[in-house]
Design an enzyme around this catalytic site. Structure first.
Site, PDB file in Angstrom:
ATOM      1  N   ARG A  59       0.831  -1.215   0.159  1.00 52.41           N
ATOM      2  CA  ARG A  59       0.046  -0.165  -0.032  1.00 52.41           C
ATOM      3  C   ARG A  59       0.906   1.325   0.049  1.00 52.41           C
ATOM      4  O   ARG A  59       0.608   2.195  -0.768  1.00 52.41           O
ATOM      5  CB  ARG A  59      -0.838  -0.031   1.140  1.00 52.41           C
ATOM      6  CG  ARG A  59      -1.882  -1.073   1.392  1.00 52.41           C
ATOM      7  CD  ARG A  59      -3.298  -0.863   0.884  1.00 52.41           C
ATOM      8  NE  ARG A  59      -4.006  -2.195   1.215  1.00 52.41           N
ATOM      9  CZ  ARG A  59      -4.060  -3.389   0.711  1.00 52.41           C
ATOM     10  NH1 ARG A  59      -3.261  -3.611  -0.299  1.00 52.41           N
ATOM     11  NH2 ARG A  59      -4.774  -4.256   1.282  1.00 52.41           N
TER      12      ARG A  59
ATOM     13  N   GLU B  93     -12.943 -15.159   9.594  1.00 50.42           N
ATOM     14  CA  GLU B  93     -12.937 -14.283   8.068  1.00 50.42           C
ATOM     15  C   GLU B  93     -12.548 -15.359   7.155  1.00 50.42           C
ATOM     16  O   GLU B  93     -11.430 -15.589   6.970  1.00 50.42           O
ATOM     17  CB  GLU B  93     -11.784 -13.338   8.429  1.00 50.42           C
ATOM     18  CG  GLU B  93     -12.035 -12.499   6.832  1.00 50.42           C
ATOM     19  CD  GLU B  93     -11.008 -11.494   6.750  1.00 50.42           C
ATOM     20  OE1 GLU B  93     -10.119 -11.444   7.590  1.00 50.42           O
ATOM     21  OE2 GLU B  93     -10.958 -10.772   5.883  1.00 50.42           O
TER      22      GLU B  93
ATOM     23  N   LYS C  48     -16.856 -12.689   9.423  1.00 51.07           N
ATOM     24  CA  LYS C  48     -16.276 -11.591   8.394  1.00 51.07           C
ATOM     25  C   LYS C  48     -16.367 -12.204   7.172  1.00 51.07           C
ATOM     26  O   LYS C  48     -15.222 -12.691   6.625  1.00 51.07           O
ATOM     27  CB  LYS C  48     -15.127 -10.894   9.005  1.00 51.07           C
ATOM     28  CG  LYS C  48     -14.397 -10.044   7.948  1.00 51.07           C
ATOM     29  CD  LYS C  48     -13.360  -9.310   8.837  1.00 51.07           C
ATOM     30  CE  LYS C  48     -12.617  -8.352   7.642  1.00 51.07           C
ATOM     31  NZ  LYS C  48     -12.024  -7.202   8.321  1.00 51.07           N
TER      32      LYS C  48
ATOM     33  N   SER D  82     -14.198  -5.309   2.780  1.00 50.70           N
ATOM     34  CA  SER D  82     -14.569  -4.821   1.485  1.00 50.70           C
ATOM     35  C   SER D  82     -13.823  -5.534   0.199  1.00 50.70           C
ATOM     36  O   SER D  82     -14.297  -5.289  -1.008  1.00 50.70           O
ATOM     37  CB  SER D  82     -14.054  -3.145   1.402  1.00 50.70           C
ATOM     38  OG  SER D  82     -12.837  -3.182   1.922  1.00 50.70           O
ATOM     39  N   GLY D  83     -12.835  -6.170   0.487  1.00 49.60           N
ATOM     40  CA  GLY D  83     -12.041  -6.965  -0.620  1.00 49.60           C
ATOM     41  C   GLY D  83     -11.733  -6.553  -1.880  1.00 49.60           C
ATOM     42  O   GLY D  83     -11.687  -7.262  -2.989  1.00 49.60           O
ATOM     43  N   GLY D  84     -11.417  -5.106  -2.093  1.00 51.40           N
ATOM     44  CA  GLY D  84     -10.897  -4.437  -3.367  1.00 51.40           C
ATOM     45  C   GLY D  84     -11.862  -3.911  -3.929  1.00 51.40           C
ATOM     46  O   GLY D  84     -11.685  -3.229  -5.026  1.00 51.40           O
TER      47      GLY D  84
ATOM     48  N   ARG E 264      -9.616  -1.393   3.140  1.00 54.70           N
ATOM     49  CA  ARG E 264      -9.299  -0.305   2.075  1.00 54.70           C
ATOM     50  C   ARG E 264     -10.397   0.584   1.909  1.00 54.70           C
ATOM     51  O   ARG E 264     -10.132   1.729   1.708  1.00 54.70           O
ATOM     52  CB  ARG E 264      -8.996  -1.135   0.776  1.00 54.70           C
ATOM     53  CG  ARG E 264      -7.637  -1.705   0.577  1.00 54.70           C
ATOM     54  CD  ARG E 264      -7.397  -2.687  -0.406  1.00 54.70           C
ATOM     55  NE  ARG E 264      -8.212  -4.187   0.107  1.00 54.70           N
ATOM     56  CZ  ARG E 264      -8.319  -5.310  -0.558  1.00 54.70           C
ATOM     57  NH1 ARG E 264      -7.597  -5.212  -1.683  1.00 54.70           N
ATOM     58  NH2 ARG E 264      -8.805  -6.206  -0.214  1.00 54.70           N
TER      59      ARG E 264
HETATM   60  P1  13P Z   1     -10.500  -5.015   3.098  1.00 55.41           P
HETATM   61  O1  13P Z   1     -11.615  -4.398   3.497  1.00 55.41           O
HETATM   62  O2  13P Z   1      -9.535  -4.066   2.356  1.00 55.41           O
HETATM   63  O3  13P Z   1     -10.635  -6.341   2.515  1.00 55.41           O
HETATM   64  O4  13P Z   1      -9.782  -5.589   4.454  1.00 55.41           O
HETATM   65  C1  13P Z   1     -10.523  -6.072   5.272  1.00 55.41           C
HETATM   66  C2  13P Z   1      -9.440  -7.262   6.207  1.00 55.41           C
HETATM   67  O5  13P Z   1      -9.378  -7.227   7.340  1.00 55.41           O
HETATM   68  C3  13P Z   1      -8.794  -8.271   5.397  1.00 55.41           C
HETATM   69  O6  13P Z   1      -8.487  -9.067   5.956  1.00 55.41           O
END
Ligand code: 13P
Length: 334
Positions: free
Chosen positions: A35, A179, A221, A263-265, A294
């Protein structure tokens, strides 16, 4: 309604309190390096500390953020004025949490698939994290969609690790965030994502049950049910919301304390719009909120750009994202 009043169940409820969500700021060394590199910021200890300090000291952040997930290094760092980051977060009414997995490695005999590492010695690490002030944990499993992937073996192995971590976390007095991330990379249709997510959640909850994990003392998650990022068919936010809620209602027991999306991208705006669309549907047995990395941080990181002079602008950008995500949740009672 029966309400579990154990300390862990209470912590879980605080994390998904009305109008609040979680800030995922637990980027590992490789991830924060990536990042920062995109903005030509050197990934030094001092820069990582300065960046996390600007996030956690954002005025009024606690109005929309209930918890922050930290990386090992961050849990041990102090702010410029002296208090630790744990103390800084608590002074904002934000609970500190910790990413406890050690990232992914190739799953032997299963090319293209990964298993998450970090179970060895985890009991001892959890004891230390609890002593440092962590109140909850996060373990991330990664499932990739491709021809024939993910395999049942990959789903099973990752579900096992998620359950072991959840059980150990509860034993240590920490609320686990489970998650199982189904990645959006690829050109698959939304139906395929729904199918993979269903198989994954089925196995995850079966395995959590076998390991006697208490569902009202944990959070899930997941990713949203999205088409692959390169899928040619566009899908509306309403369709994404409907498919996501359908999949969760079918596969997540009502006893789970809450669901906090990654959010995953997705772009920050997409993640927020879709969270709002999911909440507009209503009729879910659990609170549905965000645990974005992100989608909360990207505009703040860009505004900061490694320069102390930009801290106020970066904090304003983070607060704006946090408030927009708060606005995507059901209105909280006055
Ligand atoms: P993102 O929301 O950027 O996907 O990150 C969340 C997260 O904790 C990834 O493990």
């Amino acid at each position: 309604m029966l309400t579990n009043s154990s300390p862990l169940a209470q912590t879980a409820r605080v994390l998904v309190a009305p109008g609040k969500g979680i800030l995922a700021a637990d980027e590992s060394f490789p991830t924060i390096g990536k990042r920062f590199a995109a903005l030509e910021i050197a990934s030094t200890e001092a820069n990582r500390r300065a960046y996390r300090e600007l996030l956690f000291s954002t005025p009024s952040l606690g109005d929309s953020i209930s918890g922050a997930i930290l990386f090992d290094e961050t849990l041990r760092q102090k702010s410029t004025a002296g208090p630790s980051f744990v103390e800084l977060l608590l002074s904002q009414g934000i609970l500190p949490g910790i990413k406890v997995d050690l990232g992914t490695t190739e799953l032997a005999n299963f090319p293209g698939e990964t298993i998450t590492q970090g179970l060895d010695g985890l009991r001892e690490r959890l004891r230390e994290y609890s002593g440092l002030g962590a109140r909850f944990t996060k373990w991330r499993a990664v499932l990739k969609i491709k021809d024939g992937l993910p395999t049942a073996t990959c789903i099973e192995a990752n579900a096992h690790a998620l359950a072991m971590c959840a059980a150990l976390s509860q034993e240590a007095g920490l609320v686990p965030i489970v998650e199982p991330e189904v990645l959006m990379d690829g050109d698959h249709a939304i139906d395929r994502t729904a199918e993979v997510m269903t198989a994954t959640l089925e196995m995850v909850f079966k395995t959590l049950g076998r390991h006697r994990v208490r569902l009202d003392e944990m959070l899930l998650k997941p990713a949203m049910v999205l088409p692959g990022a390169a899928c040619p068919q566009p899908v509306s936010d309403e369709e994404i919301a409907t498919r996501t809620l359908q999949c969760l209602r079918q596969n997540v027991p009502a006893a789970v304390a809450g669901i906090v999306f990654l959010s995953g991208g997705q772009t920050p705006a997409h993640a927020t719009q879709r969270l709002a669309a999911i909440n507009r549907l209503g009729h879910a047995p659990w609170p549905l909120t965000f645990s974005f990395g992100r989608a909360l941080q990207d505009p703040a990181l860009k505004a900061w750009h490694g320069d102390l002079a930009n801290v106020p602008a970066a904090q304003a950008a983070l607060l704006d994202r946090a408030r927009q995500n708060r606005a995507a949740l059901p209105p909280s009672a006055p």
